[in-house]
Design an enzyme around this catalytic site. Structure first.
Site, PDB file in Angstrom:
ATOM      1  N   HIS A  38      -2.580   2.990  -5.906  1.00 47.33           N
ATOM      2  CA  HIS A  38      -3.179   1.763  -5.368  1.00 47.33           C
ATOM      3  C   HIS A  38      -3.472   0.751  -6.474  1.00 47.33           C
ATOM      4  CE1 HIS A  38      -4.600  -0.235  -1.801  1.00 47.33           C
ATOM      5  NE2 HIS A  38      -5.728  -0.573  -2.393  1.00 47.33           N
TER       6      HIS A  38
ATOM      7  N   ARG B 111      -0.811  -1.806  -6.776  1.00 47.91           N
ATOM      8  CA  ARG B 111      -0.940  -2.933  -5.824  1.00 47.91           C
ATOM      9  C   ARG B 111      -1.930  -3.960  -6.375  1.00 47.91           C
ATOM     10  NH1 ARG B 111      -1.226  -4.764  -0.291  1.00 47.91           N
ATOM     11  NH2 ARG B 111      -3.357  -5.108   0.427  1.00 47.91           N
TER      12      ARG B 111
ATOM     13  N   ARG C 272       0.865  -1.171   0.000  1.00 47.66           N
ATOM     14  CA  ARG C 272       0.000   0.000   0.000  1.00 47.66           C
ATOM     15  C   ARG C 272       0.903   1.223   0.000  1.00 47.66           C
ATOM     16  NH1 ARG C 272      -1.963  -3.581   3.941  1.00 47.66           N
ATOM     17  NH2 ARG C 272      -4.071  -4.383   3.516  1.00 47.66           N
TER      18      ARG C 272
ATOM     19  N   LYS D   4      -1.904  -3.012   7.949  1.00 43.86           N
ATOM     20  CA  LYS D   4      -3.121  -2.700   8.700  1.00 43.86           C
ATOM     21  C   LYS D   4      -3.200  -3.549   9.964  1.00 43.86           C
ATOM     22  CE  LYS D   4      -6.234  -0.999   5.094  1.00 43.86           C
ATOM     23  NZ  LYS D   4      -7.525  -1.214   4.413  1.00 43.86           N
TER      24      LYS D   4
ATOM     25  N   TYR E   4      -9.608 -10.798  -6.837  1.00 41.42           N
ATOM     26  CA  TYR E   4      -8.655 -10.744  -7.946  1.00 41.42           C
ATOM     27  C   TYR E   4      -8.902 -11.863  -8.945  1.00 41.42           C
ATOM     28  CZ  TYR E   4      -6.295  -7.233  -5.224  1.00 41.42           C
ATOM     29  OH  TYR E   4      -6.030  -6.087  -4.524  1.00 41.42           O
TER      30      TYR E   4
ATOM     31  N   HIS F  90      -3.879  -9.586   3.455  1.00 40.01           N
ATOM     32  CA  HIS F  90      -5.325  -9.632   3.656  1.00 40.01           C
ATOM     33  C   HIS F  90      -5.653 -10.554   4.830  1.00 40.01           C
ATOM     34  CE1 HIS F  90      -6.274  -8.478  -0.797  1.00 40.01           C
ATOM     35  NE2 HIS F  90      -6.045  -7.432  -0.041  1.00 40.01           N
TER      36      HIS F  90
END
Length: 321
Positions: free
Chosen positions: A259, A262, A167, A191, A294, A285
């Site tokens: 982004h 990514r 990110r 995150k 994806y 994730h």
């Protein structure tokens, strides 16, 4: 939202103190960003304001404990119709309120199991907008690192986003001491303060080292790896501006953002035979279902190729048999 916010000031003192304690826990214990904490605060204050008008009572712990599932749903309905917010904003608001109620229960202030009966608004399926391999190459190839150190820097950051799936916030938060020696992996804090370990290909290392050699600022080991014109940590807006100028000159769509690189990293890996579990780990994730979007991108692109190239595809194919 400031401490003098009128909605906050209208709350009973104990509720106000609980709100402040919860916000502190989000920042200190869960390490949520200031932006996320501000959004959560706004959502919960909106809910508390609605509750005061909806019940006609002061929003005490007793009032919060007596709320029914129908009351929570009424708040969501009011936001949907009167505030005209979409399902993503509604889901975030509900998540904020749930988190607040969990804090109240943990601190033995108020307990309400009714909120667990409220379903999260159904989210639209959002397919990530990845670039084609050709478009990604075009973007990176049109940054000329020998023209200026800032172009070398921008190329290094964009190569890191596309080559390792970071990110933009993760890339720009790297310090000099975080950067690994060639042949060793990069540790990134993403995150939720979760660390993941990523391989660094030679193209990334070459781009970063080229930038470091050209950078006129002394890069302190404890300071930022990517710096702006004055030597401070690079602002993402600077990189976004570079990419906006590039895509305009190259005729690429507005979706060609940092982004998107990514997203392109994940989509191109999947298209080359990468498995979803590995890509999930590389992207950081928490849920495999997030990574599975994806696969939808890859399938959509496959169908485009099929429609364009297969002799039996397209209009009128049945007449050619």
């Amino acid at each position: 939202m400031s401490a003098s916010d009128p909605v906050r000031e209208a709350l009973p003192r104990k509720t106000r103190d609980a709100l402040d304690g919860w916000l502190s826990s989000l920042a200190l214990e869960r390490r949520l960003s200031a932006h996320t904490v501000t959004n959560y605060q706004r959502d919960v204050l909106g809910f508390l304001s609605f509750t005061a008008h909806h019940t006609g009572e002061s929003v005490s712990f007793s009032t919060l404990s007596k709320l029914r599932a129908a009351d929570f749903r009424a708040w969501l309905a009011q936001r949907r119709t009167h505030d005209d917010v979409g399902p993503r904003t509604l889901a975030r608001g509900l998540s904020a309120v749930r988190t607040f109620f969990r804090y109240l229960a943990r601190e033995d202030m108020a307990d309400n199991a009714q909120i667990a009966l409220v379903r999260t608004p159904k989210q639209p399926v959002s397919i990530p907008k990845a670039l084609s391999v050709e478009a990604a190459d075009k973007l990176l190839d049109n940054l000329e690192p020998d023209k200026s150190w800032t172009q070398a820097r921008d190329l290094a950051v964009l190569t890191l986003l596309y080559g390792a799936g970071l990110r933009i916030s993760e890339a720009l938060s790297l310090d000099v001491r975080d950067w690994p020696r060639r042949g060793t992996p990069l540790r990134v804090i993403g995150k939720g303060n979760k660390t993941r370990v990523l391989p660094v290909i030679d193209a990334i290392h070459d781009a970063v080292e080229d930038y470091r050699e050209q950078c006129p600022h002394g890069l302190d080991p404890s300071g930022p790896l990517f710096v702006g014109a004055r030597g401070g940590r690079l602002n993402p807006r600077s990189l976004q501006g570079t990419l906006a100028r590039l895509r305009s000159g190259l005729g690429l769509p507005d979706s060609a953002t940092p982004h998107a690189l990514r997203h392109s990293f994940a989509t191109h890996l999947l298209g080359a035979g990468g498995d979803l579990r590995t890509i999930q780990e590389l992207l950081g994730h928490a849920s495999l279902s997030t990574t599975q979007t994806y696969a939808a991108v890859d399938t959509a692109r496959l169908m485009e190729v099929y429609d364009a190239a297969h002799p039996r595809a397209g209009s009128g194919s049945a007449d050619k048999g």
